[in-house]
Design an enzyme around this catalytic site. Structure first.
Site, PDB file in Angstrom:
ATOM      1  N   LYS A  49      49.669  68.832  49.277  1.00 10.56           N
ATOM      2  CA  LYS A  49      48.955  69.337  48.112  1.00 10.56           C
ATOM      3  C   LYS A  49      49.351  70.785  47.831  1.00 10.56           C
ATOM      4  O   LYS A  49      49.396  71.198  46.673  1.00 10.56           O
ATOM      5  CB  LYS A  49      47.448  69.264  48.331  1.00 10.56           C
ATOM      6  CG  LYS A  49      46.875  67.854  48.239  1.00 10.56           C
ATOM      7  CD  LYS A  49      45.361  67.886  48.363  1.00 10.56           C
ATOM      8  CE  LYS A  49      44.828  66.584  48.906  1.00 10.56           C
ATOM      9  NZ  LYS A  49      44.192  65.737  47.925  1.00 10.56           N
ATOM     10  N   HIS A 100      33.559  62.561  46.944  1.00 11.21           N
ATOM     11  CA  HIS A 100      34.918  62.733  46.436  1.00 11.21           C
ATOM     12  C   HIS A 100      35.749  61.459  46.465  1.00 11.21           C
ATOM     13  O   HIS A 100      36.967  61.499  46.383  1.00 11.21           O
ATOM     14  CB  HIS A 100      35.657  63.850  47.189  1.00 11.21           C
ATOM     15  CG  HIS A 100      34.861  65.105  47.276  1.00 11.21           C
ATOM     16  ND1 HIS A 100      34.367  65.736  46.162  1.00 11.21           N
ATOM     17  CD2 HIS A 100      34.432  65.824  48.339  1.00 11.21           C
ATOM     18  CE1 HIS A 100      33.692  66.795  46.532  1.00 11.21           C
ATOM     19  NE2 HIS A 100      33.689  66.874  47.841  1.00 11.21           N
ATOM     20  N   GLU A 110      40.140  75.978  47.278  1.00  3.64           N
ATOM     21  CA  GLU A 110      40.118  76.077  45.814  1.00  3.64           C
ATOM     22  C   GLU A 110      38.734  76.480  45.361  1.00  3.64           C
ATOM     23  O   GLU A 110      37.750  76.229  46.053  1.00  3.64           O
ATOM     24  CB  GLU A 110      40.352  74.682  45.196  1.00  3.64           C
ATOM     25  CG  GLU A 110      41.769  74.252  45.109  1.00  3.64           C
ATOM     26  CD  GLU A 110      41.882  72.817  44.600  1.00  3.64           C
ATOM     27  OE1 GLU A 110      40.864  72.203  44.230  1.00  3.64           O
ATOM     28  OE2 GLU A 110      43.021  72.322  44.597  1.00  3.64           O
ATOM     29  N   ARG A 161      52.183  56.490  43.802  1.00  3.77           N
ATOM     30  CA  ARG A 161      52.064  55.061  44.103  1.00  3.77           C
ATOM     31  C   ARG A 161      51.243  54.409  43.008  1.00  3.77           C
ATOM     32  O   ARG A 161      50.735  55.079  42.124  1.00  3.77           O
ATOM     33  CB  ARG A 161      51.328  54.875  45.427  1.00  3.77           C
ATOM     34  CG  ARG A 161      49.990  55.597  45.385  1.00  3.77           C
ATOM     35  CD  ARG A 161      49.113  55.282  46.565  1.00  3.77           C
ATOM     36  NE  ARG A 161      48.150  56.338  46.813  1.00  3.77           N
ATOM     37  CZ  ARG A 161      47.012  56.530  46.145  1.00  3.77           C
ATOM     38  NH1 ARG A 161      46.688  55.724  45.164  1.00  3.77           N
ATOM     39  NH2 ARG A 161      46.202  57.521  46.440  1.00  3.77           N
TER      40      ARG A 161
HETATM   41  P1  ADP Z   1      42.048  63.094  47.527  1.00  2.00           P
HETATM   42  O1  ADP Z   1      43.535  63.219  47.596  1.00  2.00           O
HETATM   43  O2  ADP Z   1      41.420  63.081  48.875  1.00  2.00           O
HETATM   44  O3  ADP Z   1      41.593  62.021  46.635  1.00  2.00           O
HETATM   45  P2  ADP Z   1      41.680  65.085  45.437  1.00  2.00           P
HETATM   46  O4  ADP Z   1      42.328  66.387  45.523  1.00  2.00           O
HETATM   47  O5  ADP Z   1      42.273  64.053  44.528  1.00  2.00           O
HETATM   48  O6  ADP Z   1      41.541  64.479  46.896  1.00  2.00           O
HETATM   49  O7  ADP Z   1      40.147  65.275  45.039  1.00  2.00           O
HETATM   50  C1  ADP Z   1      39.239  64.212  45.056  1.00  2.00           C
HETATM   51  C2  ADP Z   1      37.983  64.560  44.266  1.00  2.00           C
HETATM   52  O8  ADP Z   1      37.360  65.724  44.771  1.00  2.00           O
HETATM   53  C3  ADP Z   1      38.222  64.862  42.819  1.00  2.00           C
HETATM   54  O9  ADP Z   1      38.279  63.728  42.043  1.00  2.00           O
HETATM   55  C4  ADP Z   1      37.023  65.733  42.463  1.00  2.00           C
HETATM   56  O10 ADP Z   1      35.887  64.965  42.231  1.00  2.00           O
HETATM   57  C5  ADP Z   1      36.801  66.497  43.718  1.00  2.00           C
HETATM   58  N1  ADP Z   1      37.467  67.798  43.638  1.00  2.00           N
HETATM   59  C6  ADP Z   1      38.710  68.094  44.057  1.00  2.00           C
HETATM   60  N2  ADP Z   1      39.000  69.391  43.840  1.00  2.00           N
HETATM   61  C7  ADP Z   1      37.916  69.945  43.274  1.00  2.00           C
HETATM   62  C8  ADP Z   1      37.562  71.246  42.824  1.00  2.00           C
HETATM   63  N3  ADP Z   1      38.409  72.280  42.930  1.00  2.00           N
HETATM   64  N4  ADP Z   1      36.341  71.434  42.280  1.00  2.00           N
HETATM   65  C9  ADP Z   1      35.471  70.417  42.175  1.00  2.00           C
HETATM   66  N5  ADP Z   1      35.717  69.180  42.580  1.00  2.00           N
HETATM   67  C10 ADP Z   1      36.927  68.917  43.133  1.00  2.00           C
END
Ligand code: ADP
Length: 651
Positions: free
Chosen positions: A120, A239, A204, A296
């Site tokens: 990431k 999440h 973040e 994917r």
């Molecule tokens: P993963 O790869 O584990 O799915 P992601 O980076 O795609 O993780 O994040 C999954 C979820 O977490 C997002 O869909 C969102 O709901 C929440 N999320 C991620 N980053 C943030 C952020 N900076 N602020 C608020 N919610 C977040």
């Protein structure tokens, strides 16, 4: 250049996605090869394949994650290509390279593109250069507490810690203020290490009430790349996506275009090929920020298929053969609306712990226009503790969102599952919720309406017990007639008359017990086939009632309740021998013990951390008290129900 021959496809996965990929492969005339662990010998995906190869082992690490075994299976079965599905090795660049080195085709992007997005942090750095907007944060190399402390200070709390190698919502922790940072960082690092073999984190700004909107992209080997519209996946629990829909309600055509084009830029920046998804957070002001790219096919791809009429697996196969994308950006359809829910074997009433066991009853909704079920199980199958407990997905399409929503509700109502806990009723409450109906979507939805979506277990009321007793006794009479025409029950003429006086039926449902005297039952419930007809003040309603063995499953107030009989003497004995301690909610290993015997603790204090299914679960004090005894130590494996800590209420 002639196209490579691709007539036999191996699917390096299990469950619903293996079944789904094979369905298209078969429709295209390909021979399908399944691989399975020892546990999955008779799983549906292996039953449905033309050829199956046993990988042995039970754990994913011994089976579905064994690159050498998978390539040997492809060679042995004559497969020219491997589809990775999602999860497992789908985003493993080493797997893609090994497949290529073996002269086979990987149905995914080039290994270099997986590498580029695999971390990431690296992905964010790359996107920054490609001019794609990012959430403010820190994604550098230094990993010490001090670096995170000053980064968090700079961007402002609340912040979100994320595993750079993360996925599936794991290894992520929200930190409200600096006092929580050290514990959260340590725990997130441990989780990341055990789930991904990499403890590196990024931090973040934690956006409040964002929406998760992602773009499906598709690229061929000739430099063409399209966006196939967006999906809104804001309804999440910890999440992790629970409900997904397409298109995103209220998204303007301009914003769709802006996000779509940013996603295509992201894909092209890394030489992408095949199906991919670029995930964004969208804030209330309509600003969007890049989160990550999944290299994917996603779990939620069917909603995109529903609104475009395209088959993304068919496109993956065509692109692998070297074909060009069959349309231009202006020709990408967007028709109606689709909503998907993820059906899991888990217990929403107990912190969504994964459930295992046999599907004693499993019946899907009927087929029809706009209805699709992608599942990986059948009645009689078992859900093991070794893999993700998703059973399948229900997808409804409608000419507009409301039609899709109502169709999905009726599909959820028709589903009947018994034998293990599922999130079916929880899903139904989400889709039926007025705020969902009004498309008030953001990632805080489930937490906000938690009390309505996860109502506390209620005492089953008198109407239920009446219905249960009448349905149960009628099904008993019916079964006795079929099985043993000489049974005294079978001789009963009509179901009630002639019952011996004072016969009590001891019924259990939802953990509650009740003795009911059969003589006191009314006669206003009639079991007809699998329907219990209940007449009340001139209104007749039907409840589904399905018998499996000694259990009767009765659909009551939106949930399938399983009704069994119990032996009152055994029950009385058991209630005396119950342990007063805190027990392991599932099989797992103890990663931390935070208290000592004799220590006094506050209500809610963390006592023990259990790792199960790659997630950490905290066992917390239900009330303030003194630790009387500890029955576990760090590193120990414990089984579900075993006592961990005994807590005494202070005098
Ligand atoms: P993963 O790869 O584990 O799915 P992601 O980076 O795609 O993780 O994040 C999954 C979820 O977490 C997002 O869909 C969102 O709901 C929440 N999320 C991620 N980053 C943030 C952020 N900076 N602020 C608020 N919610 C977040």
């Amino acid at each position: 250049m002639s196209a490579p021959i691709l007539d036999t496809l191996l699917v390096a996965n299990r469950g619903e996605i293996a079944c789904r990929v094979m369905r298209t492969a078969k429709a295209l005339g390909l021979t399908t090869v399944a691989v399975h662990s020892a546990t999955d010998r008779d799983a549906r995906h292996s039953r449905e394949a033309d050829i199956r190869v046993d990988l042995g082992g039970s754990k994913a690490s011994e089976s579905y994650l064994q690159i050498d075994k998978l390539i040997a299976a492809a060679k042995a079965s004559g497969a020219q290509a491997i589809h990775p599905g999602y999860g497992f090795l789908s985003e493993n660049a080493g797997f893609a390279r090994a497949i290529e080195a073996a002269g086979l085709i990987f149905l995914g992007p080039p290994a270099s593109a997986i590498d580029a997005m695999g971390s990431k942090s690296a992905a964010k750095a790359l996107m920054e250069t490609a001019g794609v907007p990012l959430v403010p944060g820190y994604h550098g190399e230094a990993q010490d507490l001090e670096t995170f402390r000053s980064a968090a200070e700079r961007i402002g709390y609340p912040v979100l810690l994320k595993a750079t190698a993360g996925g599936g919502g794991k290894g992520m922790k929200v930190v409200e203020d600096v006092s929580q940072l050290a514990e959260a960082l340590a725990s997130a690092q441990r989780e990341a290490q055990s789930s991904f073999g990499d403890s590196r984190m990024l931090v973040e700004k934690y956006l409040l009430k964002p929406r998760h909107v992602e773009i499906q992209v598709f690229a061929d080997q000739h430099g063409n790349c399209l966006y196939l519209n967006e999906r809104d996946c804001s309804i999440q629990r910890r999440h992790q996506k629970v409900v997904e829909e397409a298109p995103a309600p209220g998204l303007s055509a301009e914003l769709r275009k802006a996000m779509g084009e940013a996603a295509v830029r992201a894909a092209q920046a890394i030489g992408y090929v095949g199906a991919g998804t670029v995930e964004f957070l969208l804030d209330a002001r309509g600003e969007f920020f890049f989160m990550e790219m999944n290299t994917r096919l996603q779990v939620e791809h069917p909603v995109t298929e529903a609104i475009t009429g395209l088959d993304l697996v068919a496109w993956q196969i065509r692109v692998a053969r070297g074909e060009t994308l069959p349309m231009t950006q202006d020709q990408v359809p967007l028709l109606g609306h689709a909503i998907e829910v993820r059906l899991y074997a888990e217990d929403p009433g107990n912190d969504f712990l994964p459930a295992t066991g046999r599907l004693e009853l499993y019946r899907e909704s009927s087929n029809g226009p706009g209805r699709r079920v992608d599942s990986g199980v059948e009645e009689g199958d078992s859900v093991s503790p070794f893999y993700d407990p998703m059973l399948g997905k229900l997808i409804a399409w409608g000419e507009d969102r409301e039609q899709a929503r109502l169709r999905l509700l009726s599909m959820l109502d028709e589903f009947a599952i018994g034998g293990l806990k599922t999130n079916l009723a929880f899903l139904r409450r989400i889709i039926a919720h007025p705020a969902f109906a009004e498309a008030q979507l953001d990632t805080g939805f489930i937490a906000r309406y938690q009390e309505q979506l996860l109502p506390a277990a209620r005492e089953l009321d008198e109407d239920f017990w009446q219905a249960a007793a009448q349905a149960y006794s009628q099904s008993l009479v019916r079964r006795e007639r079929q099985d043993d025409p000489h049974s005294p029950w079978a001789a009963v003429d009509g179901w009630r008359s002639g019952l011996p006086a004072q016969v009590a039926l001891h019924l259990s449902a939802d953990g509650q017990d009740r003795a009911i005297n059969l003589q006191t039952l009314g006669a206003d419930h009639r079991l007809q086939g699998e329907r219990l007809l209940v007449e009340h003040q001139g209104v007749r309603r039907e409840h589904r009632a399905i018998r499996r063995g000694d259990t009767l499953y009765l659909h009551w107030q939106g949930e399938m309740r399983s009704i069994t009989t119990y032996d009152p003497i055994v029950a009385a004995d058991a209630s005396h021998s119950q342990h007063g301690g805190l027990t392991a909610p599932m099989n797992g290993s103890i990663v931390r013990v935070l208290v000592e015997a004799g220590q006094s603790v506050e209500a809610g204090a963390q006592l023990v951390v259990l790792e199960a299914m790659k997630m950490e679960h905290s066992i917390r004090a239900p009330h303030a008290g003194i630790v009387k005894a500890l029955y576990c130590q760090e590193g120990e494996m414990v089984s579900e129900g075993s006592a961990l800590v005994e807590l005494e209420q202070p005098a």
